[in-house]
Structures are given as C-alpha cells and as structure tokens.
Design a protein around this motif. Structure first.
Motif, short mmCIF file in Angstrom:
data_model
loop_
_atom_site.label_atom_id
_atom_site.label_comp_id
_atom_site.label_asym_id
_atom_site.label_seq_id
_atom_site.Cartn_x
_atom_site.Cartn_y
_atom_site.Cartn_z
N GLU A 1 7.56 9.99 -0.62
CA GLU A 1 7.98 8.83 0.15
C GLU A 1 7.19 8.66 1.44
O GLU A 1 7.23 7.61 2.07
CB GLU A 1 9.47 8.93 0.48
CG GLU A 1 10.37 8.93 -0.75
CD GLU A 1 11.84 9.06 -0.38
OE1 GLU A 1 12.13 9.21 0.83
OE2 GLU A 1 12.68 9.03 -1.29
N GLU A 2 6.52 9.71 1.85
CA GLU A 2 5.77 9.66 3.11
C GLU A 2 4.64 10.68 3.02
O GLU A 2 4.50 11.41 2.04
CB GLU A 2 6.71 9.97 4.27
CG GLU A 2 6.39 9.48 5.66
CD GLU A 2 5.36 8.40 5.80
OE1 GLU A 2 4.17 8.76 5.90
OE2 GLU A 2 5.70 7.20 5.83
N SER A 3 3.82 10.75 4.08
CA SER A 3 2.63 11.59 4.04
C SER A 3 2.91 13.05 4.37
O SER A 3 1.99 13.87 4.35
CB SER A 3 1.58 11.05 5.02
OG SER A 3 2.11 11.01 6.35
N VAL A 4 4.14 13.40 4.70
CA VAL A 4 4.50 14.80 4.91
C VAL A 4 5.76 15.14 4.11
O VAL A 4 6.65 14.30 3.94
CB VAL A 4 4.74 15.16 6.39
CG1 VAL A 4 3.44 15.10 7.18
CG2 VAL A 4 5.80 14.29 7.02
N VAL A 5 5.79 16.37 3.64
CA VAL A 5 6.95 16.94 2.97
C VAL A 5 7.45 18.07 3.86
O VAL A 5 6.68 18.96 4.23
CB VAL A 5 6.59 17.48 1.58
CG1 VAL A 5 7.80 18.12 0.91
CG2 VAL A 5 6.01 16.37 0.71
N CYS A 6 8.72 18.04 4.23
CA CYS A 6 9.28 19.02 5.14
C CYS A 6 10.44 19.73 4.47
O CYS A 6 11.30 19.10 3.85
CB CYS A 6 9.77 18.36 6.43
SG CYS A 6 8.52 17.38 7.29
N SER B 1 0.84 -1.21 0.00
CA SER B 1 0.00 0.00 0.00
C SER B 1 0.87 1.25 0.00
O SER B 1 0.58 2.23 -0.71
CB SER B 1 -0.92 0.01 1.22
OG SER B 1 -1.84 -1.06 1.17
N ARG B 2 1.93 1.21 0.79
CA ARG B 2 2.86 2.35 0.81
C ARG B 2 3.51 2.53 -0.56
O ARG B 2 3.67 3.67 -1.04
CB ARG B 2 3.95 2.13 1.87
CG ARG B 2 3.48 2.31 3.32
CD ARG B 2 4.65 2.10 4.29
NE ARG B 2 5.81 2.86 3.86
CZ ARG B 2 6.02 4.15 4.14
NH1 ARG B 2 5.13 4.79 4.88
NH2 ARG B 2 7.09 4.77 3.72
N ALA B 3 3.89 1.45 -1.18
CA ALA B 3 4.54 1.54 -2.49
C ALA B 3 3.58 2.14 -3.52
O ALA B 3 3.98 2.97 -4.34
CB ALA B 3 5.02 0.16 -2.93
N ARG B 4 2.33 1.73 -3.49
CA ARG B 4 1.35 2.29 -4.43
C ARG B 4 1.12 3.77 -4.16
O ARG B 4 1.01 4.58 -5.09
CB ARG B 4 0.03 1.52 -4.33
CG ARG B 4 0.08 0.12 -4.92
CD ARG B 4 -1.32 -0.46 -5.07
NE ARG B 4 -1.99 -0.60 -3.78
CZ ARG B 4 -1.92 -1.69 -3.02
NH1 ARG B 4 -1.18 -2.73 -3.40
NH2 ARG B 4 -2.58 -1.75 -1.88
N ALA B 5 1.08 4.14 -2.88
CA ALA B 5 0.89 5.55 -2.53
C ALA B 5 2.07 6.39 -3.01
O ALA B 5 1.90 7.50 -3.51
CB ALA B 5 0.72 5.70 -1.02
N ALA B 6 3.28 5.84 -2.87
CA ALA B 6 4.47 6.56 -3.32
C ALA B 6 4.46 6.73 -4.84
O ALA B 6 4.80 7.81 -5.37
CB ALA B 6 5.72 5.82 -2.88
N GLU B 7 4.05 5.69 -5.54
CA GLU B 7 4.02 5.77 -7.01
C GLU B 7 2.95 6.77 -7.47
O GLU B 7 3.16 7.54 -8.41
CB GLU B 7 3.72 4.39 -7.59
CG GLU B 7 3.71 4.36 -9.11
CD GLU B 7 3.45 2.97 -9.66
OE1 GLU B 7 3.46 2.82 -10.90
OE2 GLU B 7 3.24 2.04 -8.86
N ARG B 8 1.84 6.80 -6.78
CA ARG B 8 0.74 7.67 -7.17
C ARG B 8 1.03 9.14 -6.88
O ARG B 8 0.68 10.02 -7.66
CB ARG B 8 -0.54 7.24 -6.43
CG ARG B 8 -1.78 8.03 -6.82
CD ARG B 8 -3.03 7.42 -6.20
NE ARG B 8 -2.96 7.33 -4.75
CZ ARG B 8 -2.81 6.20 -4.06
NH1 ARG B 8 -2.71 5.04 -4.70
NH2 ARG B 8 -2.77 6.20 -2.74
#
Length: 452
Positions: free
Chosen positions: A57-62, A46-53
């Motif tokens: 790499e994660e749910s926050v960008v800092c 699921s994480r890999a699909r979210a990253a591709e979409r």
C-alpha cells in the motif's frame, strides 16, 4: 550491482518472524487529498498501479520482528513502489514505527532502498525528512540503537536521514549509495564514488555485508547493542612474556617497541568471546587502520572497545573512537580502551584533517562519559595522542609499556642534548610502569605482577 530484492524478500533474508504493524487510518482532519497535496494529475492512478504491481500500500513496510533472539522494529523500503520514494503517507508510517519502538523499548532496523522524496507531493514530501529526523532523534534520546542496511539504491533524503543517521550502517555489495541519484549527478561524476564500497572507504558506513551474512551480522549487532551494564570493564590481564618490570627508562621504551610484543588484536581476541567493529569517522575523513573500535562480549556482557595498534593515530582514528564512546555512553555500555601509539600523526595531511580538533573531541568524550571507561596501557604511550584515550583514575599499565609526556629522543632533541644522553633522559622522564604507579598516573600494573 547487487540483486534488487523486494521489501519482503529482504525481510526474509533477516528474519522468519515478522508481524506487520497495524497502522491507524488517517483521521477525518487528515484525509489525503485526491492526487496528493499538489493535485498532480494521475498521481492516484500511479499509486494504484504501484500497489497492484508490488502488493504493497505504500513504499515502506513496517513491523515487529525477531532477529536472532532480539525483538526489533523493522522498516523495509519497497523500491518497486514509486522508487521507494518518501511521501506524506510514508512519513506517517515511519513516525508510527518509531513511536512503537520507543513505547516497547525496541531497537530499529531499517532496510533502505529509495530514490528520495516523492516529486508528486512536492515540498510536502520533502518535509517528511524533518519528521524522520525528529523521530530518529527521539529514539536516540531514549537510548535505543538504530541500525541501517543500505540496499540498491539508497539515495537522497532516505540516505541523509534513515541511512546516514543510524548508529551502525551496513551495506550490500555494489549498492548505489549517495545523496545524489544517478539521474541528477554531474555528467562527469565518477560513478565509483556513489557505491557502498566507497562510502565505507570514506568513513560514512561501517561495512559491506553479503546478503547471506546479513542475518548473523544483524543478530550479533542487536545482541551486543541491547545489553547495557553499569559495572566498569575489568582491565585485561597482561600478555607480557616478561616476568619482571623494566629496570631503566630505556628498557621500558625498548620493551614497548619490541616487534614481538603482544598488540591490541591479541588482547581483544583473548578478552572477548566474540566481537564486531565499527569503522569510519562519519565526516568524510575516512578510516584509520591503526585504531580498532567496536563492541564485544566479555563474561556474558557487552563492552565497547577502542584500541590503538602501535602506529601514529590519525584524525579519523580519534573521531571513530569519539563516535564509539558517544554511542556506548548513550546505550549504557562500559568502554575499554587500549593505548599503544608513539603519538598522534603529525604530518601535513593530519593537520589538514584537523588533528587538534579530533584529539580535543576525544578528550571531551572520555572526560564527560557517564558510562564507566577502563584503560590499559599495553605498549607505547606517546604524549597527548595517547592520553586522549586514557580514563582518568581508571588507567592500568602492563609490564611492557611506558607513558611519557614526549618520546625520550624528542625530549633530548628539544633540550639540545647529544644522542648519548637519550638513555639518561628516559630515566629522568620516569616513564616506566612502576614510575607511573608512584606518580599516580595509573592505578596499578595489570597481570600477575600487579594483580589488577
């Protein structure tokens, strides 16, 4: 409902200068387990699909950004990555971003869009809220401002930490905002209660800001909140049209109550070259339209202000002023207060909302503030409801003002005096500006008459 932008799309709304922080990879002692701490089947996929979409790499960008002329740490949630949920890796990123902000003395701006904690990591995900709360507290103790922008949706722990814990809370129009997400609320819950507009009305957020106004709004807030000073705010000159001081107590009261006498908004407009407001008491008590609080620029420096508008002050007004003074004190920004009220609201609803505790908290905030507080009495000064806003030893008065332990009419009623003795009672109370100077209640009279 407002358009749901990606993290980087939202970043582009507020800055053209963004550099993503280089976050360290997990140490060997903190390798992430396959499929997470619960070994949730399919979680890594699921994480890999979210990253591709999403390309994230994660749910926050800092990252580090420049908003207007001010550098800041920017945290942007990517809702397309598993609903912007908080997991252990999210916590790692947030902790690193806050640590960077403290190391480089930068304010933190969070652009939030999250559905809450990540179910696939169970309690390990939920405990990230404790990490975030600690980082926010450390940043607060370091004297750095924190601003939040609530996007659609902002729910769960993300709202209860990064969002509601910020110093200034802005929200995009019609954004879903609330601790309970749409799928976990009671079926008969009023959906209007879970909106940005409702959160502003109940005092939980400061303002709704349209996307096109977000950059200039954040620019102004960051400029004002990162400009500390040690000198007290000078009292504004009186805007009085009266060339003389009142001859009697009754005249002082009549001049203070005159409909055309300048009110706080006129003083603030004349004093500040630009200003912005905070709103709400943050405890569900709503707002008080009779109390204006915010930050402004005067002669190139930031001054916080809390100003009464001539109406009985409600508990939400006192709590908002207390909130303002605490924030200004933490950021080393001097405070100006303008007194103009017949007294505290004394209706039954005010009592139910805790009028006494709200006034007590404001007295304490003013008395214990380390930052200098300056007060100008511009109209009515009715009893403790007015005195709570007054700076000990640094209060000034205008010629069109009075300060009294109680209004003359009420004093006469308590003393069982007839109506014709109200004027004499006003004189006995010695409430005129010049009386206040003689009694050492105020330092002087502002304006040409007093030369403050």
């Amino acid at each position: 409902m407002t358009e749901r932008l990606s993290a980087r799309g939202t970043i582009a709304l507020v800055t053209d200068d963004f550099t993503e922080l280089e976050l360290e990879a997990p140490t060997p002692t903190k390798e992430y387990a396959p499929d997470g701490p619960l070994s949730w089947q399919g979680y890594d996929a699921s994480r890999a699909r979210a990253a591709e979409r999403t390309g994230e790499e994660e749910s926050v960008v800092c990252g580090r950004a420049t908003i207007g002329p001010t550098a800041a740490v920017l945290i942007a949630f990517e809702f397309g990555f598993l609903g912007g949920s908080l997991g252990e890796r999210t916590g790692d990123r947030l902790e690193s971003a806050y640590a960077y902000a403290r190391e480089h003395r930068l304010p933190v701006v969070s652009l939030i869009a999250t559905g809450g904690s990540r179910m696939q990591e169970g309690m390990r995900a939920l405990t990230q809220l404790q990490r975030v709360a600690r980082q926010s507290a450390l940043t607060r103790e370091a004297g750095l401002p924190q601003l939040a922008v609530l996007r659609d949706p902002t729910t769960g722990g993300g709202w209860a930490t990064l969002g509601a814990g910020a110093d200034v809370i802005l929200a995009l129009p019609a954004a879903q905002v609330g601790f309970a997400g749409s799928r976990v609320r009671p079926p008969d819950a009023d959906p209007a209660a879970y909106t940005a507009e409702s959160q502003v009305a109940t005092g939980a957020a400061d303002a709704v800001v349209h996307p096109e106004d977000l950059r200039p709004t954040l620019t102004l807030w960051l400029e004002l909140l990162t400009n500390p000073a040690t000198e007290p705010a000078p009292p504004p000159p009186a805007l009085s049209a009266s060339p003389t001081l009142p001859a009697t107590g009754r005249e002082a009261v009549e001049r203070a109550r005159a409909p055309r006498r300048p009110r706080a908004d006129a003083y603030l407009d004349a004093y500040f070259t630009r200003r912005t407001t905070i709103s709400g008491d943050r405890v569900g008590g709503g707002t008080d339209p009779g109390m204006l609080c915010g930050f402004g620029e005067h002669d190139g420096r930031t001054i916080a202000y809390a100003a009464q508008l001539g109406t009985p002050t409600r508990p939400a007004g006192y709590r908002t002023a207390t909130r303002l003074i605490h924030l200004a004190d933490r950021l080393n920004i001097p405070v100006l207060t303008l007194i103009d009220t017949p007294g505290a609201a004394n209706d039954a609803e005010a009592e139910r909302q805790g009028a006494g505790t709200a006034i007590a908290a404001l007295f304490t905030a003013v008395a214990t503030a380390r930052t200098p507080v300056t007060t100008l009495l511009i109209g009515e000064g009715g009893s403790g409801g007015a005195l709570a806003l007054a700076a000990p030893d640094n209060t000034w008065a205008t010629p069109d003002s009075y300060f009294s332990v109680i209004a003359p009419e009420l004093a006469a009623a308590i003393l069982k005096r007839p109506e014709e003795q109200i004027q004499a009672t006003a004189d006995e109370l010695r409430l005129r500006p010049q009386d206040l100077v003689e009694l050492r209640v105020v330092r002087g009279i502002s304006g040409p008459l007093g030369g403050a």
